[in-house]
Scaffold this motif. Structure first.
Motif, PDB file in Angstrom:
ATOM      1  N   ILE A   6       0.852  -1.194   0.000  1.00  0.00           N
ATOM      2  CA  ILE A   6       0.000   0.000   0.000  1.00  0.00           C
ATOM      3  C   ILE A   6       0.885   1.240   0.000  1.00  0.00           C
ATOM      4  N   ARG A   7       0.715   2.073  -1.015  1.00  0.00           N
ATOM      5  CA  ARG A   7       1.522   3.284  -1.164  1.00  0.00           C
ATOM      6  C   ARG A   7       0.789   4.460  -0.510  1.00  0.00           C
ATOM      7  N   VAL A   8       1.499   5.172   0.373  1.00  0.00           N
ATOM      8  CA  VAL A   8       0.869   6.215   1.178  1.00  0.00           C
ATOM      9  C   VAL A   8       1.618   7.542   1.050  1.00  0.00           C
ATOM     10  N   VAL A   9       0.859   8.627   0.947  1.00  0.00           N
ATOM     11  CA  VAL A   9       1.398   9.979   1.064  1.00  0.00           C
ATOM     12  C   VAL A   9       0.884  10.572   2.373  1.00  0.00           C
ATOM     13  N   ILE A  10       1.779  11.143   3.167  1.00  0.00           N
ATOM     14  CA  ILE A  10       1.409  11.785   4.429  1.00  0.00           C
ATOM     15  C   ILE A  10       1.415  13.295   4.223  1.00  0.00           C
ATOM     16  N   ALA A  11       0.318  13.955   4.573  1.00  0.00           N
ATOM     17  CA  ALA A  11       0.225  15.412   4.427  1.00  0.00           C
ATOM     18  C   ALA A  11      -0.140  16.049   5.772  1.00  0.00           C
ATOM     19  N   ASP A  12       0.843  16.710   6.370  1.00  0.00           N
ATOM     20  CA  ASP A  12       0.648  17.412   7.644  1.00  0.00           C
ATOM     21  C   ASP A  12       1.731  18.472   7.756  1.00  0.00           C
ATOM     22  N   ASP A  13       1.373  19.630   8.266  1.00  0.00           N
ATOM     23  CA  ASP A  13       2.361  20.714   8.313  1.00  0.00           C
ATOM     24  C   ASP A  13       3.306  20.623   9.504  1.00  0.00           C
ATOM     25  N   PRO A  15       6.254  18.631  11.190  1.00  0.00           N
ATOM     26  CA  PRO A  15       7.254  17.590  10.892  1.00  0.00           C
ATOM     27  C   PRO A  15       7.258  16.442  11.890  1.00  0.00           C
ATOM     28  N   LEU A  16       7.067  16.740  13.166  1.00  0.00           N
ATOM     29  CA  LEU A  16       7.089  15.672  14.175  1.00  0.00           C
ATOM     30  C   LEU A  16       5.930  14.709  13.988  1.00  0.00           C
TER      31      LEU A  16
END
Length: 219
Positions: A6-13, A15-16
């Motif tokens: 499963i290929r995932v992109v994480i989007a959150d401003d 970094p931690l």
């Protein structure tokens, strides 16, 4: 036979938060984090170029917020399923996101196993509804629903059979197919068939939208 990754992109401003999510997801042998985005616009571009199966999408981000990014994702990467990252303080935005076709939502402080399970469920096309979060968020939002929306929901639900309405009501509680099957004394496969039929009859893109419609209808 090798299992599909499963290929995932994480989007959150933050970094931690991205680092923590990446660490959890990459601990699963069937999940690969292919890219990380710090804002909504970057998330859309990365989804377009990396064609992920799942995008973990924070609502509150700079440049382009998560809600706008969700609309753009439908055009840029139609095969990607968007899971909304949220907190209890963002209830109104969550409702809008789910109605726009988000594949589910989970809280940022969810347990690692829940995060992995949510990604797997979304990738399989079985949108994720965290029972605890669903009951809290949707119940709170339901108190502010308009009369017109409730009437429209009840009209649409009238097209369902009694058994289909029963399954829909359990979707509104946030139950999985397996849990709904145990409640109704059905096999998981039978419940899945009912869910597919319900989505078609109600013209809902996924079970999350169907669950919200169930709550609007008062099931």
């Amino acid at each position: 036979m090798t299992a599909k990754v499963i290929r995932v992109v994480i989007a959150d401003d933050e970094p931690l938060i991205r680092a923590g999510i990446r660490m959890i997801l990459t601990s699963a042998p069937d999940i690969e984090v292919v890219a990380e985005a710090a804002d909504g616009r970057e998330a859309v571009e990365l989804a377009r170029s990396h064609t992920p199966d799942v995008v973990l999408l924070d609502i509150q981000m700079p440049v382009m917020d998560g809600l706008t990014a969700l609309e753009e994702l439908a055009r840029a990467a139609p095969g990607a399923r968007a899971l909304i990252l949220t907190t209890f303080g963002e209830r109104e935005n969550v409702l809008r996101a789910l109605r726009q076709g988000g594949a589910g939502f989970l809280l940022k402080d969810s347990a690692p196993g829940e995060l992995i399970g949510a990604v797997r469920a979304a990738a399989a096309g079985d949108a994720y509804l965290s029972p605890a979060a669903t009951r809290h968020v949707v119940d709170q939002l339901a108190t502010g629903q308009t009369t017109g929306r409730g009437e429209e929901a009840r009209r649409r639900v009238d097209a369902l059979s009694e058994r289909e309405r029963g399954v829909l009501a359990l979707l509104g509680e946030g139950l999985s197919n397996a849990d709904a099957g145990r409640r109704l004394h059905m096999s998981e496969a039978t419940v899945k068939t009912y869910v597919s039929r319900i989505l078609a009859k109600l013209d809902c893109e996924n079970r999350v939208q169907a669950a919200l419609l169930a709550r609007d209808a008062g099931l």
